[in-house]
Design a protein around this motif. Structure first.
Motif, PDB file in Angstrom:
ATOM      1  N   ILE A 188       1.257   3.453 -11.254  1.00  0.00           N
ATOM      2  CA  ILE A 188      -0.088   4.041 -11.347  1.00  0.00           C
ATOM      3  C   ILE A 188      -0.576   4.437  -9.959  1.00  0.00           C
ATOM      4  O   ILE A 188      -1.124   5.518  -9.749  1.00  0.00           O
ATOM      5  CB  ILE A 188      -1.071   3.037 -12.009  1.00  0.00           C
ATOM      6  N   LEU A 189      -0.321   3.558  -8.980  1.00  0.00           N
ATOM      7  CA  LEU A 189      -0.821   3.821  -7.626  1.00  0.00           C
ATOM      8  C   LEU A 189      -0.007   4.897  -6.919  1.00  0.00           C
ATOM      9  O   LEU A 189      -0.543   5.646  -6.100  1.00  0.00           O
ATOM     10  CB  LEU A 189      -0.846   2.524  -6.815  1.00  0.00           C
ATOM     11  N   VAL A 190       1.281   4.987  -7.269  1.00  0.00           N
ATOM     12  CA  VAL A 190       2.087   6.090  -6.714  1.00  0.00           C
ATOM     13  C   VAL A 190       1.514   7.423  -7.206  1.00  0.00           C
ATOM     14  O   VAL A 190       1.376   8.382  -6.434  1.00  0.00           O
ATOM     15  CB  VAL A 190       3.580   5.939  -7.116  1.00  0.00           C
ATOM     16  N   ALA A 191       1.152   7.465  -8.501  1.00  0.00           N
ATOM     17  CA  ALA A 191       0.565   8.696  -9.061  1.00  0.00           C
ATOM     18  C   ALA A 191      -0.761   9.010  -8.366  1.00  0.00           C
ATOM     19  O   ALA A 191      -1.035  10.154  -7.992  1.00  0.00           O
ATOM     20  CB  ALA A 191       0.355   8.545 -10.562  1.00  0.00           C
ATOM     21  N   ASN A 192      -1.575   7.970  -8.166  1.00  0.00           N
ATOM     22  CA  ASN A 192      -2.868   8.178  -7.509  1.00  0.00           C
ATOM     23  C   ASN A 192      -2.671   8.641  -6.065  1.00  0.00           C
ATOM     24  O   ASN A 192      -3.339   9.566  -5.593  1.00  0.00           O
ATOM     25  CB  ASN A 192      -3.683   6.873  -7.555  1.00  0.00           C
ATOM     26  N   ALA A 193      -1.708   7.995  -5.379  1.00  0.00           N
ATOM     27  CA  ALA A 193      -1.457   8.357  -3.972  1.00  0.00           C
ATOM     28  C   ALA A 193      -0.979   9.798  -3.862  1.00  0.00           C
ATOM     29  O   ALA A 193      -1.328  10.509  -2.918  1.00  0.00           O
ATOM     30  CB  ALA A 193      -0.423   7.403  -3.376  1.00  0.00           C
ATOM     31  N   TRP A 194      -0.186  10.227  -4.848  1.00  0.00           N
ATOM     32  CA  TRP A 194       0.313  11.606  -4.818  1.00  0.00           C
ATOM     33  C   TRP A 194      -0.852  12.596  -4.895  1.00  0.00           C
ATOM     34  O   TRP A 194      -0.835  13.649  -4.248  1.00  0.00           O
ATOM     35  CB  TRP A 194       1.290  11.849  -5.976  1.00  0.00           C
ATOM     36  N   MET A 195      -1.866  12.233  -5.672  1.00  0.00           N
ATOM     37  CA  MET A 195      -3.029  13.136  -5.760  1.00  0.00           C
ATOM     38  C   MET A 195      -3.792  13.186  -4.435  1.00  0.00           C
ATOM     39  O   MET A 195      -4.374  14.195  -4.080  1.00  0.00           O
ATOM     40  CB  MET A 195      -3.955  12.682  -6.892  1.00  0.00           C
ATOM     41  N   GLN A 196      -3.777  12.060  -3.702  1.00  0.00           N
ATOM     42  CA  GLN A 196      -4.476  12.018  -2.411  1.00  0.00           C
ATOM     43  C   GLN A 196      -3.647  12.694  -1.319  1.00  0.00           C
ATOM     44  O   GLN A 196      -4.186  13.230  -0.356  1.00  0.00           O
ATOM     45  CB  GLN A 196      -4.739  10.558  -1.986  1.00  0.00           C
ATOM     46  N   TYR A 197      -2.329  12.629  -1.472  1.00  0.00           N
ATOM     47  CA  TYR A 197      -1.428  13.186  -0.456  1.00  0.00           C
ATOM     48  C   TYR A 197      -0.172  13.693  -1.174  1.00  0.00           C
ATOM     49  O   TYR A 197       0.812  12.968  -1.296  1.00  0.00           O
ATOM     50  CB  TYR A 197      -1.072  12.098   0.569  1.00  0.00           C
ATOM     51  N   PRO A 198      -0.246  14.950  -1.661  1.00  0.00           N
ATOM     52  CA  PRO A 198       0.875  15.460  -2.469  1.00  0.00           C
ATOM     53  C   PRO A 198       2.127  15.726  -1.635  1.00  0.00           C
ATOM     54  O   PRO A 198       2.096  16.536  -0.718  1.00  0.00           O
ATOM     55  CB  PRO A 198       0.313  16.756  -3.061  1.00  0.00           C
ATOM     56  N   VAL A 199       3.195  14.992  -1.961  1.00  0.00           N
ATOM     57  CA  VAL A 199       4.487  15.164  -1.262  1.00  0.00           C
ATOM     58  C   VAL A 199       5.597  15.240  -2.295  1.00  0.00           C
ATOM     59  O   VAL A 199       5.382  14.971  -3.476  1.00  0.00           O
ATOM     60  CB  VAL A 199       4.786  13.974  -0.318  1.00  0.00           C
ATOM     61  N   GLY A 200       6.787  15.594  -1.834  1.00  0.00           N
ATOM     62  CA  GLY A 200       7.975  15.571  -2.697  1.00  0.00           C
ATOM     63  C   GLY A 200       7.938  16.602  -3.807  1.00  0.00           C
ATOM     64  O   GLY A 200       8.581  16.428  -4.837  1.00  0.00           O
ATOM     65  N   MET A 201       7.138  17.654  -3.640  1.00  0.00           N
ATOM     66  CA  MET A 201       7.051  18.667  -4.696  1.00  0.00           C
ATOM     67  C   MET A 201       7.116  20.068  -4.108  1.00  0.00           C
ATOM     68  O   MET A 201       6.952  20.254  -2.905  1.00  0.00           O
ATOM     69  CB  MET A 201       5.756  18.490  -5.492  1.00  0.00           C
ATOM     70  N   ALA A 202       7.391  21.007  -4.990  1.00  0.00           N
ATOM     71  CA  ALA A 202       7.385  22.424  -4.578  1.00  0.00           C
ATOM     72  C   ALA A 202       6.690  23.216  -5.672  1.00  0.00           C
ATOM     73  O   ALA A 202       6.798  22.873  -6.846  1.00  0.00           O
ATOM     74  CB  ALA A 202       8.822  22.914  -4.406  1.00  0.00           C
ATOM     75  N   PHE A 203       5.972  24.261  -5.264  1.00  0.00           N
ATOM     76  CA  PHE A 203       5.277  25.071  -6.256  1.00  0.00           C
ATOM     77  C   PHE A 203       6.250  26.061  -6.882  1.00  0.00           C
ATOM     78  O   PHE A 203       6.960  26.768  -6.177  1.00  0.00           O
ATOM     79  CB  PHE A 203       4.096  25.815  -5.612  1.00  0.00           C
TER      80      PHE A 203
END
Lengths: 409, 380
Positions: free
Chosen positions: A31-46
């Motif tokens: 849950i916190l990894v998901a929340n952290a991703w919203m605060q600092y989006p990493v590991g993704m590409a558009f």
């Protein structure tokens, strides 16, 4: 775990109990990894074809520094909360001269566990502030009520914000805005904020105005110094990014490869500002300053209080004088609601402070909502409020009964 | 590879849905709390026998929702954000269930045992029917518009939105959905009765359950046959795998069964097991009926859910514009995400083995009043 006694072996029961403990912590992790991703989006590409961000590096998402800090901070917060609750209930027994040995043992164990957890909590909180300074400078400015940054920025220990100073006036009434002080009253430590977020006393920490106007130097995600653009420029670039996506999709449907390439370049060149394309005016990127500021300072003050509380508890326990000091026992009971307030204040900082972003810089809440009308959402919240209030009363009623009965019942 | 992963995850989601329907024997049992089960003693026995299993049903529901969220996020956002009131009603019905088990027998519970029993009854009756209605929309669709390019419209960036103000409640008025709801309700109630017969050591209650199943069991079979007739004669929507164009096809789901064959074999086996399990209870000794019927329900529901999306079928049809319908191809997560999830799914057999071990340990002895009086018993 509840029903297993005498139905499975002792070892199997112990394993079940451990699985429950590990499982709940693992659940918190994801849950916190998901929340952290919203605060600092990493590991993704558009992906412009599917018009969404897609994960490209699972480990970058899992081990993002924000995620690690957030997980440790939240879980240790839970441990501290549990410790305070146990100490508070044990204090109630001591006040009523019941279950005294059991209560003292519980206090001792919880105080040790609580103190160790709190030290880790403080350490991870410090880590969080460093991360926030780098990745969410507006949130940090709101947390500190910092309107104008400076080299060697002081940290506010306690303060009362001036209600007359409104961020809306930055655009609407700049003369009034300039004439109002940020604080009615404050106690601050010189250069403290710079030291906290960068370990250097003369670091420039941008305030709300600085972030709006840009022009200060910051380090980008690769550690390269850059000049911060004003929010208006980010909004313009964001609009270009959104337009680039629209053009890309149009070109794709028309089979226009050249147009697709040009649109893709327009999109990706401006992608870091994508979310700003939805922002109507620069001040919309400022969160609720008073709420964030007070929540943050309540959390910090209560955190310091709990540190002292655990130390005093351990001292009194070692001297075997806890039962003699009724004031302390009352204090321990009062600490139970305080630890819940502290915990919730932390979440207010995390979630109000990141407004208006659902995903930092990429998706504001206004662009992330579903098509449900506000009336339906209000009705749902009201229903939740009624139902959960009734259930809270029931839960508290049950807990108080169980406490009154005692551990032997 | 993406195609395989999409199908793999639809099979898993469908299996979770099928397991959920089986595990809703808990809800079926709860629906007996008013009417069939009258005395306080019987109610306590029933609630406690079901109480050992309710969390498994609940977590399967959450896992079902979570798996759809992760593997087919566009379905999740379209259905949950659009058919809002349908899902909210289901959510509230399950919130009141969760607390009822924990609060019912505790001193100081504020609302009294009767209120929590009413909550359990409401969850048992309407939770099952509404879940069935929601599952029915896999075949009948919903009134939504979906456009991935909406995100480029800064004034209206929502990708999918519902086009009426009932927000999913209108699904109840669709006869097929309601029939699905009734089937799920009868399935849950039948399995609940079989569970009572298997698990509770109290003759008067077992006798009532045996009498009840004479009506509920055949009603379930008849409703299921009516559902199959309705499903196999209805129009489904075919998606062209080359260009994504969606077109109406009469008897689509019947064709899905006959063209794929293996879901038909699953369905046929499932029906035989359900009838066999019920016949074993009605005319035989009834040993193992709960598991036989349960296995039949799992196979039958699994095959139907597979047919909702396999063989190039749109699994969530837009009744506003069929070209906006959701398919495995246009609604799934990316290949990378599905692959990561597929690795994680390798843990599932271990979790399943643990559940089987614990289930066996807890159900090998029937529950009696004496068990509930033991000092270390966790009582609901």
């Amino acid at each position: 775990m509840f029903f297993g006694w005498n139905k499975v072996s002792k070892n199997a029961h112990l394993i079940s109990t451990w699985l429950v403990a590990i499982g709940t912590n693992l659940s918190a992790l994801w849950i916190l990894v998901a929340n952290a991703w919203m605060q600092y989006p990493v590991g993704m590409a558009f992906n412009p074809d599917s018009a969404r961000n897609e994960m490209v590096d699972f480990w970058a998402v899992l081990f993002s520094p924000v995620a690690i800090n957030k997980f440790i901070h939240t879980v240790t917060n839970g441990y501290v909360l549990a410790s305070i609750v146990v100490i508070g209930i044990s204090a109630w027994y001591l006040l009523h001269k019941r279950e005294e040995e059991f209560a003292r043992k519980s206090i001792k164990t919880s105080a040790v566990f609580g103190l160790v957890s709190l030290l880790v909590l403080i350490w991870s909180g410090d880590g969080s502030s460093v991360q926030v300074a780098k990745k969410q400078p507006m949130k940090l400015a709101a947390m500190e009520g910092l309107y104008k940054g400076q080299k060697g920025t002081p940290i506010i220990v306690a303060g009362i914000l001036n209600p007359g100073k409104s961020v809306k006036d930055i655009a609407d009434n700049p003369i009034k805005y300039e004439s109002e002080d940020a604080f009615v009253f404050k106690i601050s430590i010189p250069q403290g904020l710079s030291l906290l977020v960068d370990r250097k006393t003369n670091t420039f920490v941008p305030g709300i105005e600085d972030i709006l106007k840009g022009g200060y130097t910051y380090l980008d995600k690769d550690g390269i110094p850059k000049i911060a653009p004003p929010i208006e420029e980010r909004m313009a670039k964001g609009k270009l990014a959104v337009e680039g996506l629209a053009l890309y999709q149009k070109a794709r449907l028309a089979g226009d490869e050249e147009g697709k390439g040009l649109a893709y370049s327009q999109l990706m060149d401006n992608f870091d500002h994508f979310g700003y394309g939805y922002i109507e005016k620069p001040t919309d990127v400022i969160p609720n300053v008073p709420l964030t500021f007070y929540a943050f300072h309540i959390m910090i003050m209560l955190g310091i209080y709990f540190l002292l509380f655990f130390i005093i508890t351990l001292y009194m326990e070692k001297k075997a004088i806890i039962s003699k000091h009724r004031w302390f026992l009352y204090l321990a009971i009062i600490s139970i609601p305080l630890v819940y307030i502290c915990s919730q204040a932390g979440w207010v900082v995390a979630e109000v402070g990141r407004q208006p972003w659902t995903i930092q810089d990429l998706l504001p809440v206004g662009a992330a909502v579903s098509g449900v009308d506000p009336g339906a959402v209000r009705t749902t919240i009201l229903l939740f409020f009624i139902l959960f209030t009734a259930l809270l009363i029931a839960e508290l009623g049950i807990i108080f009964k169980v406490i009154k009965k005692g551990p032997g019942a | 590879m993406l195609n395989i992963l999409q199908q793999y995850w639809w099979v898993i989601v469908s299996l979770l849905g099928a397991l959920l329907v089986f595990l809703m024997f808990v809800q079926g049992g709860q629906s007996l709390l008013f009417g069939t089960v009258k005395s306080k003693e019987e109610k306590t026995l029933l609630v406690n026998a079901l109480g050992h299993k309710w969390e498994l049903t609940f977590t399967t529901l959450v896992t079902f929702g979570g798996a759809i969220f992760a593997s087919f996020p566009l379905y999740y956002s379209t259905s949950f954000g659009g058919a809002y009131w349908l899902w909210m009603t289901i959510l509230f019905l399950f919130v009141i269930q969760a607390v009822s088990y924990e609060f019912r027998s505790k001193a100081g519970n504020f609302l009294g045992a009767k209120t929590y029993e009413t909550f359990l009854f409401l969850n048992g009756m309407f939770g099952t029917i509404l879940i069935g209605v929601a599952v029915g929309t896999f075949f009948t669709g919903g009134a939504f518009i979906m456009n991935k390019s909406s995100i480029t419209n800064t004034l209206q960036p929502t990708i999918s939105y519902w086009t009426n103000n009932y927000h999913g409640l209108e699904a109840i008025t669709v006869p097929f959905n309601m029939l699905m709801g009734i089937v799920v309700y009868f399935a849950a109630r039948t399995l609940g009765l079989l569970y009572i017969i298997m698990q509770i050591d109290f003759e008067p209650l077992a006798k009532k359950a045996k009498n009840q199943i004479k009506i509920t069991g055949p009603a379930f079979v008849l409703a299921f046959v009516a559902l199959l007739l309705s499903l196999f004669t209805m129009t489904g929507y075919h998606v062209n795998p080359e260009n994504g164009f969606i077109s109406a096809v009469r008897y689509k789901y019947l064709f899905n069964m006959t063209e794929l064959i293996w879901p038909f074999i699953m369905l046929f086996t499932g029906v035989i097991l359900v009838i066999g399990g019920l016949a074993n209870t009605l005319f035989g000794k009834g040993k193992g009926s709960f598991y036989i019927t349960g296995a039949g329900v799992v196979l039958a529901v699994w095959s139907l859910l597979i047919c909702a999306a396999f063989n190039n079928t749109a699994f969530f049809v837009s009744t506003v514009d069929i070209q906006n319908s959701l398919t495995l191809q246009n609604s799934s997560s990316s290949e990378f995400t599905l692959k990561v999830m597929a690795y994680a799914s390798l843990m599932v057999p271990f979790v399943f083995a643990y559940i089987v071990y614990v289930w066996r340990a807890m159900t090998k002895v029937k529950m009696s009043n004496e068990d509930l009086l033991k000092p270390d018993t966790h009582k609901y």
